[in-house]
Design a protein around this motif. Structure first.
Motif, PDB file in Angstrom:
ATOM      1  N   ASP A   1       0.841  -1.196   0.000  1.00  0.00           N
ATOM      2  CA  ASP A   1       0.000   0.000   0.000  1.00  0.00           C
ATOM      3  C   ASP A   1       0.877   1.246   0.000  1.00  0.00           C
ATOM      4  O   ASP A   1       1.956   1.274   0.593  1.00  0.00           O
ATOM      5  N   GLY A   2       0.379   2.288  -0.651  1.00  0.00           N
ATOM      6  CA  GLY A   2       0.985   3.605  -0.539  1.00  0.00           C
ATOM      7  C   GLY A   2       0.456   4.258   0.720  1.00  0.00           C
ATOM      8  O   GLY A   2      -0.684   4.016   1.123  1.00  0.00           O
ATOM      9  N   LEU A   3       1.266   5.081   1.365  1.00  0.00           N
ATOM     10  CA  LEU A   3       0.854   5.609   2.661  1.00  0.00           C
ATOM     11  C   LEU A   3       1.411   7.006   2.887  1.00  0.00           C
ATOM     12  O   LEU A   3       2.544   7.305   2.499  1.00  0.00           O
ATOM     13  N   TYR A   4       0.588   7.852   3.475  1.00  0.00           N
ATOM     14  CA  TYR A   4       1.016   9.131   4.031  1.00  0.00           C
ATOM     15  C   TYR A   4       0.705   9.065   5.516  1.00  0.00           C
ATOM     16  O   TYR A   4      -0.353   8.563   5.903  1.00  0.00           O
ATOM     17  N   ALA A   5       1.604   9.552   6.348  1.00  0.00           N
ATOM     18  CA  ALA A   5       1.380   9.546   7.789  1.00  0.00           C
ATOM     19  C   ALA A   5       1.830  10.866   8.381  1.00  0.00           C
ATOM     20  O   ALA A   5       2.817  11.451   7.943  1.00  0.00           O
ATOM     21  N   ARG A   6       1.089  11.326   9.367  1.00  0.00           N
ATOM     22  CA  ARG A   6       1.468  12.520  10.108  1.00  0.00           C
ATOM     23  C   ARG A   6       1.359  12.189  11.591  1.00  0.00           C
ATOM     24  O   ARG A   6       0.460  11.476  12.018  1.00  0.00           O
ATOM     25  N   GLY A   7       2.313  12.696  12.371  1.00  0.00           N
ATOM     26  CA  GLY A   7       2.287  12.418  13.797  1.00  0.00           C
ATOM     27  C   GLY A   7       3.378  13.175  14.524  1.00  0.00           C
ATOM     28  O   GLY A   7       3.701  14.306  14.171  1.00  0.00           O
ATOM     29  N   VAL A   8       3.952  12.522  15.521  1.00  0.00           N
ATOM     30  CA  VAL A   8       4.969  13.128  16.375  1.00  0.00           C
ATOM     31  C   VAL A   8       6.149  12.171  16.457  1.00  0.00           C
ATOM     32  O   VAL A   8       5.975  10.976  16.688  1.00  0.00           O
ATOM     33  N   ARG A   9       7.363  12.697  16.268  1.00  0.00           N
ATOM     34  CA  ARG A   9       8.569  11.883  16.380  1.00  0.00           C
ATOM     35  C   ARG A   9       8.840  11.550  17.840  1.00  0.00           C
ATOM     36  O   ARG A   9       8.827  12.420  18.697  1.00  0.00           O
ATOM     37  N   MET A  10       9.102  10.271  18.080  1.00  0.00           N
ATOM     38  CA  MET A  10       9.454   9.797  19.409  1.00  0.00           C
ATOM     39  C   MET A  10      10.972   9.817  19.556  1.00  0.00           C
ATOM     40  O   MET A  10      11.693   9.934  18.568  1.00  0.00           O
ATOM     41  N   PRO A  11      11.500   9.677  20.783  1.00  0.00           N
ATOM     42  CA  PRO A  11      12.960   9.704  20.974  1.00  0.00           C
ATOM     43  C   PRO A  11      13.709   8.646  20.168  1.00  0.00           C
ATOM     44  O   PRO A  11      14.852   8.868  19.774  1.00  0.00           O
ATOM     45  N   ASP A  12      13.068   7.494  19.858  1.00  0.00           N
ATOM     46  CA  ASP A  12      13.742   6.452  19.069  1.00  0.00           C
ATOM     47  C   ASP A  12      13.574   6.657  17.563  1.00  0.00           C
ATOM     48  O   ASP A  12      13.881   5.797  16.768  1.00  0.00           O
ATOM     49  N   ASN A  13      13.039   7.833  17.158  1.00  0.00           N
ATOM     50  CA  ASN A  13      12.803   8.225  15.767  1.00  0.00           C
ATOM     51  C   ASN A  13      11.590   7.551  15.135  1.00  0.00           C
ATOM     52  O   ASN A  13      11.294   7.749  13.964  1.00  0.00           O
ATOM     53  N   THR A  14      10.863   6.736  15.901  1.00  0.00           N
ATOM     54  CA  THR A  14       9.582   6.208  15.421  1.00  0.00           C
ATOM     55  C   THR A  14       8.598   7.361  15.332  1.00  0.00           C
ATOM     56  O   THR A  14       8.611   8.260  16.169  1.00  0.00           O
ATOM     57  N   LEU A  15       7.736   7.346  14.317  1.00  0.00           N
ATOM     58  CA  LEU A  15       6.684   8.342  14.204  1.00  0.00           C
ATOM     59  C   LEU A  15       5.443   7.796  14.885  1.00  0.00           C
ATOM     60  O   LEU A  15       4.907   6.759  14.475  1.00  0.00           O
ATOM     61  N   ALA A  16       4.997   8.438  15.952  1.00  0.00           N
ATOM     62  CA  ALA A  16       3.721   8.086  16.584  1.00  0.00           C
ATOM     63  C   ALA A  16       2.637   8.775  15.778  1.00  0.00           C
ATOM     64  O   ALA A  16       2.522   9.995  15.782  1.00  0.00           O
ATOM     65  N   ALA A  17       1.859   7.998  15.035  1.00  0.00           N
ATOM     66  CA  ALA A  17       0.942   8.567  14.043  1.00  0.00           C
ATOM     67  C   ALA A  17      -0.364   9.026  14.657  1.00  0.00           C
ATOM     68  O   ALA A  17      -0.985   8.298  15.429  1.00  0.00           O
ATOM     69  N   ASP A  18      -0.766  10.259  14.323  1.00  0.00           N
ATOM     70  CA  ASP A  18      -2.133  10.644  14.639  1.00  0.00           C
ATOM     71  C   ASP A  18      -3.031  10.376  13.437  1.00  0.00           C
ATOM     72  O   ASP A  18      -4.219  10.140  13.614  1.00  0.00           O
ATOM     73  N   SER A  19      -2.484  10.327  12.212  1.00  0.00           N
ATOM     74  CA  SER A  19      -3.290  10.035  11.031  1.00  0.00           C
ATOM     75  C   SER A  19      -2.491   9.248  10.004  1.00  0.00           C
ATOM     76  O   SER A  19      -1.316   9.537   9.769  1.00  0.00           O
ATOM     77  N   LEU A  20      -3.137   8.251   9.403  1.00  0.00           N
ATOM     78  CA  LEU A  20      -2.601   7.509   8.260  1.00  0.00           C
ATOM     79  C   LEU A  20      -3.610   7.620   7.124  1.00  0.00           C
ATOM     80  O   LEU A  20      -4.804   7.407   7.332  1.00  0.00           O
ATOM     81  N   TRP A  21      -3.108   7.928   5.927  1.00  0.00           N
ATOM     82  CA  TRP A  21      -3.946   7.933   4.733  1.00  0.00           C
ATOM     83  C   TRP A  21      -3.355   6.920   3.784  1.00  0.00           C
ATOM     84  O   TRP A  21      -2.225   7.073   3.321  1.00  0.00           O
ATOM     85  N   VAL A  22      -4.095   5.867   3.536  1.00  0.00           N
ATOM     86  CA  VAL A  22      -3.580   4.723   2.793  1.00  0.00           C
ATOM     87  C   VAL A  22      -4.104   4.772   1.361  1.00  0.00           C
ATOM     88  O   VAL A  22      -5.318   4.826   1.131  1.00  0.00           O
ATOM     89  N   ASN A  23      -3.165   4.763   0.400  1.00  0.00           N
ATOM     90  CA  ASN A  23      -3.458   4.768  -1.038  1.00  0.00           C
ATOM     91  C   ASN A  23      -4.230   6.004  -1.501  1.00  0.00           C
ATOM     92  O   ASN A  23      -4.878   5.980  -2.549  1.00  0.00           O
ATOM     93  N   ILE A  24      -4.153   7.080  -0.761  1.00  0.00           N
ATOM     94  CA  ILE A  24      -4.882   8.293  -1.137  1.00  0.00           C
ATOM     95  C   ILE A  24      -4.285   8.894  -2.404  1.00  0.00           C
ATOM     96  O   ILE A  24      -3.072   8.890  -2.595  1.00  0.00           O
ATOM     97  N   VAL A  25      -5.155   9.362  -3.282  1.00  0.00           N
ATOM     98  CA  VAL A  25      -4.728  10.092  -4.477  1.00  0.00           C
ATOM     99  C   VAL A  25      -5.523  11.382  -4.576  1.00  0.00           C
ATOM    100  O   VAL A  25      -6.661  11.461  -4.129  1.00  0.00           O
TER     101      VAL A  25
END
Length: 199
Positions: free
Chosen positions: A99-123
């Motif tokens: 799947d194609g994915l866009y994600a927005r969130g907050v970077r955690m100390p380990d560089n993982t993105l804690a996502a508040d939103s995922l948009w999957v296959n959006i065009v």
């Protein structure tokens, strides 16, 4: 509500799990595109550290692994506060490898993105209608053919900025449209969420 504290607590397993996904913002892909860049506080040309785009390479527990178009690898943590859109409001179970994915969130100390939103296959396409078939539109998007399927009960049309309706009969071949929808990975096909047209 402090988004960073909420997502950090959710990632670490705290009480934030009681917060519904929509408390952090709209699920609507139309709102995503309208607000793109509106809240960004980064220098022009710099990558947004709180945004990820790419293809899903694996899903394990509550982590989605993504390879961006520039080859960068990302880990995205999904919490009970994460909103997921895949043509409809969705769940992590619907997110698949490829799947194609866009994600927005907050970077955690380990560089993982804690996502508040995922948009999957959006065009988000600006195109011309080549022809109209039964249950689909044939579009020309910058010289590329795109087959845009209409899903009964889900796909809608907006004519001249009026409220969305399910009636697609006013669409015309040769006219310009804007289409927001969901891509069928590794194909030239999409499913329409909303098509915008002037009549």
């Amino acid at each position: 509500m402090d988004r960073r504290r909420l997502l950090t607590t959710a990632v670490l397993g705290g009480a934030a799990g009681l917060v519904g996904a929509t408390a952090l913002g709209s699920l609507s892909p139309e709102d995503v595109w309208a607000a793109e860049g509106a809240n960004a506080k980064i220098n022009p040309g710099d990558p947004d550290p709180n945004f990820v785009e790419g293809r899903v390479t694996a899903v394990s527990d509550a982590v989605v692994f993504v390879t961006s178009s520039d080859g960068t690898y990302h880990s995205i943590r999904v919490t009970t506060g994460t909103s997921i859109w895949k043509l409809n409001p969705s769940t992590l179970d619907e997110v698949k490898v490829g799947d194609g994915l866009y994600a927005r969130g907050v970077r955690m100390p380990d560089n993982t993105l804690a996502a508040d939103s995922l948009w999957v296959n959006i065009v988000n396409l600006n195109a011309h209608v080549d022809s109209i078939g039964r249950g689909h539109l044939n579009l020309d998007h910058h010289g590329q053919r795109v087959v845009a399927h209409v899903e009964q009960g889900r796909s809608a049309a907006v004519y001249n900025n009026t409220p969305a309706v399910s009636d697609m009969s006013m669409l015309q071949a040769g006219k310009h449209v804007k289409v927001i929808g969901a891509w069928h990975p590794d194909t030239n096909e999409i499913t329409i969420s909303t098509v915008y047209a002037a009549v």
